[in-house]
Write an enzyme that holds these catalytic residues in place. Sequence first.
Site, PDB file in Angstrom:
ATOM      1  N   ASP A   1       6.318 -11.856  15.258  1.00 45.06           N
ATOM      2  CA  ASP A   1       5.987 -12.414  13.875  1.00 45.06           C
ATOM      3  C   ASP A   1       7.018 -13.409  13.163  1.00 45.06           C
ATOM      4  O   ASP A   1       7.002 -13.374  11.998  1.00 45.06           O
ATOM      5  CB  ASP A   1       5.343 -11.321  12.833  1.00 45.06           C
TER       6      ASP A   1
ATOM      7  N   ALA B   1       1.095  -0.998  -0.130  1.00 47.26           N
ATOM      8  CA  ALA B   1      -0.197   0.011   0.028  1.00 47.26           C
ATOM      9  C   ALA B   1       0.924   1.435  -0.039  1.00 47.26           C
ATOM     10  O   ALA B   1       0.468   2.365  -0.546  1.00 47.26           O
ATOM     11  CB  ALA B   1      -1.093  -0.169   1.118  1.00 47.26           C
TER      12      ALA B   1
END
Length: 498
Positions: free
Chosen positions: A344, A234
């Site tokens: 993560d 994005a």
Amino acid sequence: MSFVSLFKKRKPRDEAALPTAAIIGAPTNVNHDIHVSVTKDGVLEGLPSCWIRQIGTQITKDEQNQNPEVVKKVLQYYNFSVKKQQQGGQAKDIKHIFTERDIAEESIEMDLYMKSRDAHKSKDSDEVISSDDCSNGNNLYEQSRSTYTVASKEPVEPEPNLLQTKNLTQFMEDLTIEADEIEYRKPSLNDDDIYRRRSAMSDAHYMKEIMKICNPGDPLDFYEKTQRDLGSGASGLVFAATNKKTKELVAIKDIDMTKQAKKDLLLSEIKIMKNFQHKNLVNFLDAFVVNYDHLWVVMELLDGGPLTDVVTETVMKEGQIAAVCHEVLQAVNYLHNRGTIHRDIKSDNVLLGMDGTVKVTDFGFCANVIGNEQRDTMVGTPYWMAPEVVTRQKYGKKVDIWSLGIMIVEMLDGEPPYLKEPPLRALYLITANGRPKIGAWDTCSPKLRDFIDQCLQVDVDSRATADELLQHEFLECRMELRSLTPLIRAAKKMLHKT
């Protein structure tokens, strides 16, 4: 209007002639705390109606009856994550480096969310809510009606004692105050952390600060762009380039600053990443401001691709699994010793060189060099998530160790547990079941089994640290890193990436 008519006594309004929608009732449902109970039919009571719809068929009535608190926490975490991502907008490509202090602040933020209007859609609302809206979480964040009821049928007289003590106008203004409009103080920060504060600094000020710590030169004087695009997000593109001096390939992330809502995070990332250098991290190399509104971040480029390709297309030997674990643990231990939590760890975020080099990525500016949209879910890849992330109990550095254990399951079974489940149900199963079943468990050696056991302890105190695991005897059987090269080549061939 004449002078006489101006002072002419007005006739009292006919209260019965007022539209019923204009009759304001006394405040109700002021307390926003959620209290969960279960009916005899196994239905959760006390949750916002939209949350009940979200459950759908993902969590059975028996599961709701057995673990109502787990269901509540899962829904809370899921919806909070959706809301946070929506608020971040297109800035979500930049991942904030986390510390234990950040986690504590996030927990406070989650508690405040539970007291806000967003988390408590009026259960008696007459708005029509589609099941699709509820399932994807969007409905929770639309502007809803006031938590103070507006009578739609029978007019409700305001309580006389309230009207006697307050002016009617002031009373009506008081009714407009919402819990999520109250400004709460953040925990105070010390001088070292001041640059990370969500302050009122202007975008222009942040840009000046960013330019001060970036390379002032033209990046095209140092790097030559190739025709190879590595990915897009994005916030911008990622492309390959060659260092004109060393002839080494690098990855450059072109971040469109006009699409970044939180430039304070960009500033903190650059400052921190410039000091992070380790052989098992995808290292930050340089940064440039281009045309004032674009930030070019230069990183190491690993041409072997993500570990995901290898685990999904080939079968790894225990010695190869040990080799990967050893390298990843060195990176994790380096971060932990500097008070940083990755949050993560998964095969997608472990990149390989063609010589078998293993490096951890997806922290700071290294995020999403080569993304996997199917596995990057709206709540931050829950399949690798430790149970305490949802329950917020002793949530700290050891979440990375749990995720490493799940990544070992990937290397054994080809995918993490519950990957075929939707994120909401996956979160429930992780939280309710704790340690998952491992398909290849019976084929594992005793040393590997014990290593996995040390990683996947639900009790955080019993779970090993990165430093302890680096001393584990399983890692003594690790093969040379170059043994990964045939697997990398085979995976590339299978996936037509050669």
